[in-house]
Scaffold this motif. Structure first.
Motif, PDB file in Angstrom:
ATOM      1  N   SER A  62       0.822  -1.214   0.000  1.00  8.72           N
ATOM      2  CA  SER A  62       0.000   0.000   0.000  1.00  8.72           C
ATOM      3  C   SER A  62       0.853   1.261   0.000  1.00  8.72           C
ATOM      4  CB  SER A  62      -0.950   0.003   1.201  1.00  8.72           C
ATOM      5  OG  SER A  62      -0.215  -0.049   2.403  1.00  8.72           O
ATOM      6  N   VAL A  63       0.205   2.350  -0.394  1.00 10.76           N
ATOM      7  CA  VAL A  63       0.841   3.669  -0.435  1.00 10.76           C
ATOM      8  C   VAL A  63      -0.132   4.655   0.207  1.00 10.76           C
ATOM      9  CG1 VAL A  63       1.656   5.530  -1.943  1.00 10.76           C
ATOM     10  CG2 VAL A  63       2.113   3.143  -2.569  1.00 10.76           C
ATOM     11  N   MET A  64       0.405   5.566   1.022  1.00 13.90           N
ATOM     12  CA  MET A  64      -0.398   6.628   1.628  1.00 13.90           C
ATOM     13  C   MET A  64       0.164   7.966   1.171  1.00 13.90           C
ATOM     14  SD  MET A  64      -2.920   7.382   3.795  1.00 13.90           S
ATOM     15  CE  MET A  64      -3.112   6.136   5.066  1.00 13.90           C
ATOM     16  N   ILE A  65      -0.739   8.824   0.689  1.00 17.74           N
ATOM     17  CA  ILE A  65      -0.344  10.157   0.224  1.00 17.74           C
ATOM     18  C   ILE A  65      -1.092  11.206   1.032  1.00 17.74           C
ATOM     19  CG2 ILE A  65      -0.494  11.780  -1.714  1.00 17.74           C
ATOM     20  CD1 ILE A  65       0.011   9.413  -3.572  1.00 17.74           C
ATOM     21  N   HIS A  73      -4.803   9.940   1.237  1.00 18.47           N
ATOM     22  CA  HIS A  73      -5.297   9.097   0.149  1.00 18.47           C
ATOM     23  C   HIS A  73      -4.570   7.761   0.253  1.00 18.47           C
ATOM     24  CE1 HIS A  73      -7.297  12.499  -1.926  1.00 18.47           C
ATOM     25  NE2 HIS A  73      -6.442  13.172  -1.173  1.00 18.47           N
ATOM     26  N   TYR A  74      -5.359   6.696   0.438  1.00 18.55           N
ATOM     27  CA  TYR A  74      -4.829   5.364   0.708  1.00 18.55           C
ATOM     28  C   TYR A  74      -5.078   4.458  -0.489  1.00 18.55           C
ATOM     29  CZ  TYR A  74      -4.462   0.872   3.253  1.00 18.55           C
ATOM     30  OH  TYR A  74      -4.131  -0.379   3.686  1.00 18.55           O
ATOM     31  N   TYR A  75      -3.994   3.861  -0.989  1.00 17.56           N
ATOM     32  CA  TYR A  75      -4.020   2.987  -2.158  1.00 17.56           C
ATOM     33  C   TYR A  75      -3.558   1.609  -1.697  1.00 17.56           C
ATOM     34  CZ  TYR A  75      -3.751   7.601  -4.408  1.00 17.56           C
ATOM     35  OH  TYR A  75      -3.969   8.910  -4.789  1.00 17.56           O
ATOM     36  N   ALA A  76      -4.430   0.600  -1.750  1.00 15.80           N
ATOM     37  CA  ALA A  76      -4.081  -0.700  -1.163  1.00 15.80           C
ATOM     38  C   ALA A  76      -4.316  -1.871  -2.116  1.00 15.80           C
ATOM     39  CB  ALA A  76      -4.881  -0.914   0.114  1.00 15.80           C
ATOM     40  N   HIS A  77      -3.767  -3.014  -1.750  1.00 15.25           N
ATOM     41  CA  HIS A  77      -3.818  -4.291  -2.470  1.00 15.25           C
ATOM     42  C   HIS A  77      -2.983  -4.263  -3.750  1.00 15.25           C
ATOM     43  CE1 HIS A  77      -6.815  -5.255   0.430  1.00 15.25           C
ATOM     44  NE2 HIS A  77      -7.787  -4.571  -0.141  1.00 15.25           N
ATOM     45  N   LEU A  78      -1.964  -3.426  -3.778  1.00 18.58           N
ATOM     46  CA  LEU A  78      -1.121  -3.287  -4.965  1.00 18.58           C
ATOM     47  C   LEU A  78      -0.307  -4.552  -5.221  1.00 18.58           C
ATOM     48  CD1 LEU A  78       0.277   0.295  -4.214  1.00 18.58           C
ATOM     49  CD2 LEU A  78      -1.727  -0.318  -5.587  1.00 18.58           C
ATOM     50  N   ALA A  79      -0.088  -4.853  -6.498  1.00 20.93           N
ATOM     51  CA  ALA A  79       0.807  -5.955  -6.851  1.00 20.93           C
ATOM     52  C   ALA A  79       2.254  -5.503  -6.637  1.00 20.93           C
ATOM     53  CB  ALA A  79       0.596  -6.363  -8.308  1.00 20.93           C
ATOM     54  N   SER A  80       2.502  -4.223  -6.908  1.00 20.23           N
ATOM     55  CA  SER A  80       3.825  -3.634  -6.697  1.00 20.23           C
ATOM     56  C   SER A  80       3.646  -2.143  -6.490  1.00 20.23           C
ATOM     57  CB  SER A  80       4.726  -3.882  -7.907  1.00 20.23           C
ATOM     58  OG  SER A  80       4.215  -3.199  -9.044  1.00 20.23           O
ATOM     59  N   TYR A  81       4.649  -1.506  -5.904  1.00 18.26           N
ATOM     60  CA  TYR A  81       4.609  -0.050  -5.827  1.00 18.26           C
ATOM     61  C   TYR A  81       5.949   0.524  -6.255  1.00 18.26           C
ATOM     62  CZ  TYR A  81       6.388  -0.882  -1.054  1.00 18.26           C
ATOM     63  OH  TYR A  81       7.098  -1.308   0.025  1.00 18.26           O
TER      64      TYR A  81
END
Length: 146
Positions: A62-65, A73-81
């Motif tokens: 995941s990434v938090m911005i 803004h939370y981006y989750a379940h990513l295959a890669s970042y």
């Protein structure tokens, strides 16, 4: 703001997914799931700065911005970042790719996208919903992306 999955449209998520109940161990679903093919670019929906990247827990990769108005803004379940802490971003900056990590393992690939605020919005309090008091700290991404 822009939709945070490359080539996704408002048809890529269910209208009723925000604050859906019951929702596994999270009890309520505090974001939207934007479905796309595994490996599709996940992009920043707004200007901001990457607060952290993380691997583990319910969100998996995941990434938090931190974006405008002190909204996270939370981006989750990513295959890669591809993002890194303190990286400045603008709408469209590639953060990673759609996947099924965390508690989404084995489910159709998607991005879980949530917007939170450290400052409560009392008008969003919901006395009818489960965890309705928490709605003061979560903004519906559907509303902001249309």
């Amino acid at each position: 703001m822009i939709i945070p999955v490359k080539n996704a449209t408002t048809q890529s998520w269910a209208l009723d997914s925000f604050w859906a109940y019951p929702w596994g161990t999270s009890i309520t679903h505090k974001g939207i799931d934007i479905f796309a093919a595994r490996g599709t670019d996940v992009i920043s929906s707004t200007y901001g700065i990457v607060v952290y990247t993380h691997e583990g827990g319910k969100g998996g990769k995941s990434v938090m911005i931190l974006g405008p108005k002190w909204r996270f803004h939370y981006y989750a379940h990513l295959a890669s970042y591809d993002a890194f802490a303190f990286q400045p971003v603008r709408p469209g900056t590639v953060l990673g790719t759609v996947g099924d990590t965390g508690n989404a393992k084995g489910k159709p690939p998607h991005l879980h996208y949530a917007i939170t605020t450290p400052f409560p919005y009392p008008q969003l309090y919901d006395s009818e919903s489960v965890h309705g008091w928490k709605k003061m700290f979560y903004l519906s991404p559907d509303k902001w992306l249309r």
